[in-house]
Design a protein around this motif. Sequence first.
Motif, PDB file in Angstrom:
ATOM      1  N   VAL A  25       0.843  -1.194   0.000  1.00  0.00           N
ATOM      2  CA  VAL A  25       0.000   0.000   0.000  1.00  0.00           C
ATOM      3  C   VAL A  25       0.878   1.242   0.000  1.00  0.00           C
ATOM      4  N   ARG A  26       0.270   2.354  -0.371  1.00  0.00           N
ATOM      5  CA  ARG A  26       0.950   3.648  -0.309  1.00  0.00           C
ATOM      6  C   ARG A  26       0.438   4.367   0.933  1.00  0.00           C
ATOM      7  N   THR A  27       1.342   4.640   1.869  1.00  0.00           N
ATOM      8  CA  THR A  27       0.983   5.405   3.063  1.00  0.00           C
ATOM      9  C   THR A  27       1.368   6.865   2.846  1.00  0.00           C
ATOM     10  N   THR A  28       1.030   7.710   3.786  1.00  0.00           N
ATOM     11  CA  THR A  28       1.423   9.115   3.680  1.00  0.00           C
ATOM     12  C   THR A  28       2.938   9.273   3.810  1.00  0.00           C
ATOM     13  N   GLU A  31       5.550   4.086   0.152  1.00  0.00           N
ATOM     14  CA  GLU A  31       5.035   2.745  -0.089  1.00  0.00           C
ATOM     15  C   GLU A  31       5.492   1.793   1.010  1.00  0.00           C
ATOM     16  N   LEU A  45      -3.656   6.253   4.808  1.00  0.00           N
ATOM     17  CA  LEU A  45      -3.519   5.870   3.410  1.00  0.00           C
ATOM     18  C   LEU A  45      -4.195   6.913   2.521  1.00  0.00           C
ATOM     19  N   VAL A  50      -3.707  -0.627  -4.116  1.00  0.00           N
ATOM     20  CA  VAL A  50      -3.535  -1.654  -3.085  1.00  0.00           C
ATOM     21  C   VAL A  50      -3.238  -2.945  -3.836  1.00  0.00           C
ATOM     22  N   SER A  65      -8.473   6.814  -0.029  1.00  0.00           N
ATOM     23  CA  SER A  65      -8.107   7.197   1.332  1.00  0.00           C
ATOM     24  C   SER A  65      -8.655   6.274   2.422  1.00  0.00           C
ATOM     25  N   LEU A  68      -4.702   2.181   7.810  1.00  0.00           N
ATOM     26  CA  LEU A  68      -4.155   0.829   7.883  1.00  0.00           C
ATOM     27  C   LEU A  68      -3.779   0.519   9.319  1.00  0.00           C
ATOM     28  N   ILE A  77      -7.736  -2.617   6.831  1.00  0.00           N
ATOM     29  CA  ILE A  77      -7.804  -1.321   6.153  1.00  0.00           C
ATOM     30  C   ILE A  77      -9.254  -0.866   6.231  1.00  0.00           C
TER      31      ILE A  77
END
Length: 135
Positions: A25-28, A31, A45, A50, A65, A68, A77
Amino acid sequence: MASFRLQIITPDRIFYDDEAERLIVRTTDGEMGVLARHENFVGALPSGPVRIMKDGKYRVAALSSGVLKVSAEKTTIIAEAVEWADEIDIEWANRSAEEAREKIAKKESEKEMLYAELKLKRALNRINVHSGNIR
């Protein structure tokens, strides 16, 4: 490869509730990959892809958005919306992106600009996931 329980929930449904071997996943903060026995973690997120690996194969979804949470029991999630790449209505996503660009060009108010920018990010995420163009 060891697996872990993954649950992805939206306000409308339980999107995914099964075992997974890997989650990307891509978090703030960038990745992130999750494997079985990952350390506890909570993170935000933004809209992004995903990727879920099960039985050695990845399946990709577009997430709009969420949050997680990784724990010993399961990975969860909670998302605003999620849809599989092959379920995305690409015509609707393209229209949504165009509408957002038009609102941004009008520069009406700061609130409208922020909303339009978020709408554009979500639409572009859906377009990229649908096309397999995941960065």
